[in-house]
Design a protein around this motif. Structure first.
Motif: not given
Length: 258
Positions: A109-118
């Motif tokens: 998951k992407f921020s702010p939930i996770g730290k998935r790379g963009f």
């Protein structure tokens, strides 16, 4: 690209799919003619790598199937790559602990939930599926909403922590792997055992409590309707390979009078 599976779940439709093991774009195209809602491209037990998985996703897109991927492990590459190439959701096997579940969310998951790379990639047609000039955080939010992170409950460790795991932000649902769960419980294949049935009810109740997707695998056709009536959102029936063999075996047996 919206997730049609999420939309069907929100409409309370019966969702049915199968595991994809045979490894042919033609098979995907054939499955797309059946009315199935999704396939799970099996990166855990199947022989597939990102390049071939991407081709199967393209075939899914052409026939209206939703491509899910069962990843091989809890690691950043195993989770990030299928999402970047277009998987609409992940089935993550062998979850044992709350910490593992947190790692999956962090990677998926992407921020702010996770730290998935963009990175612009096939998932968003390299950024061109979004309106030009759209703020990055808007696209990240939509990806978080459309990408399903479904953890596979197939261990006693996951079962014992199921309420905590299901309640986590970023965990979209649970997939019950009955074979490995029953093995982990010390009652292999005893799907009518009261302890196994109690475990299934506990998992389902946790999903309902936290409004998360409930999903289950079965190799028994008669169980499909039973699981729908029990309240499961998604049923995954068998493997494409088994269905192919059983179908032709039934034809041969009837044709030869055996």
């Amino acid at each position: 690209m919206s997730n049609l599976l999420r939309e069907k779940i929100n409409k309370n439709e019966k969702i049915l799919g199968t595991f994809f093991e045979l490894g042919s774009m033609s098979v995907v195209e054939c499955l797309g003619q059946t009315g199935l809602d999704f396939i799970i491209i099996d990166n855990e037990h199947g022989p597939f790598e990102p390049e071939s998985s991407m081709d199967y996703m393209r075939a899914c897109d052409s026939v209206g199937l939703v491509p899910l991927v069962r990843v091989r492990e809890v690691s950043r590459p195993a989770i990030l790559k299928p999402l970047d190439i277009g998987a609409k959701g992940l089935i993550v096997p062998c979850i044992e602990t709350v910490e593992q579940a947190k790692k999956v969310v962090e990677y998926g998951k992407f921020s702010p939930i996770g730290k998935r790379g963009f990175c612009p990639s096939r998932k968003d047609y390299w950024g061109y599926s979004h309106p030009q000039g759209q703020p990055i955080e808007v696209g990240m939010q939509k990806e978080n909403e459309d990408t399903l992170i479904i953890l596979q409950c197939e261990t006693v460790g996951c079962l014992e922590n199921i309420e905590t795991i299901v309640s986590m932000d970023g965990v979209d649902g649970i997939f019950i792997g009955p074979f490995d769960l029953s093995i982990s419980m010390g009652i292999p294949g005893q799907f009518d055992n009261p302890e196994f049935l109690k475990a299934v009810e506990r998992i389902l109740a946790a999903c309902k409590k936290y409004n998360k997707i409930s999903s289950v695998f079965t190799g028994r056709f008669d169980d499909i309707d039973k699981y729908y009536k029990q309240g499961f959102d998604i049923v995954t029936y068998s493997l494409d390979a088994n269905i192919l063999v059983d179908g032709f075996k039934n034809i041969v047996d009837k044709a030869k009078g055996e």
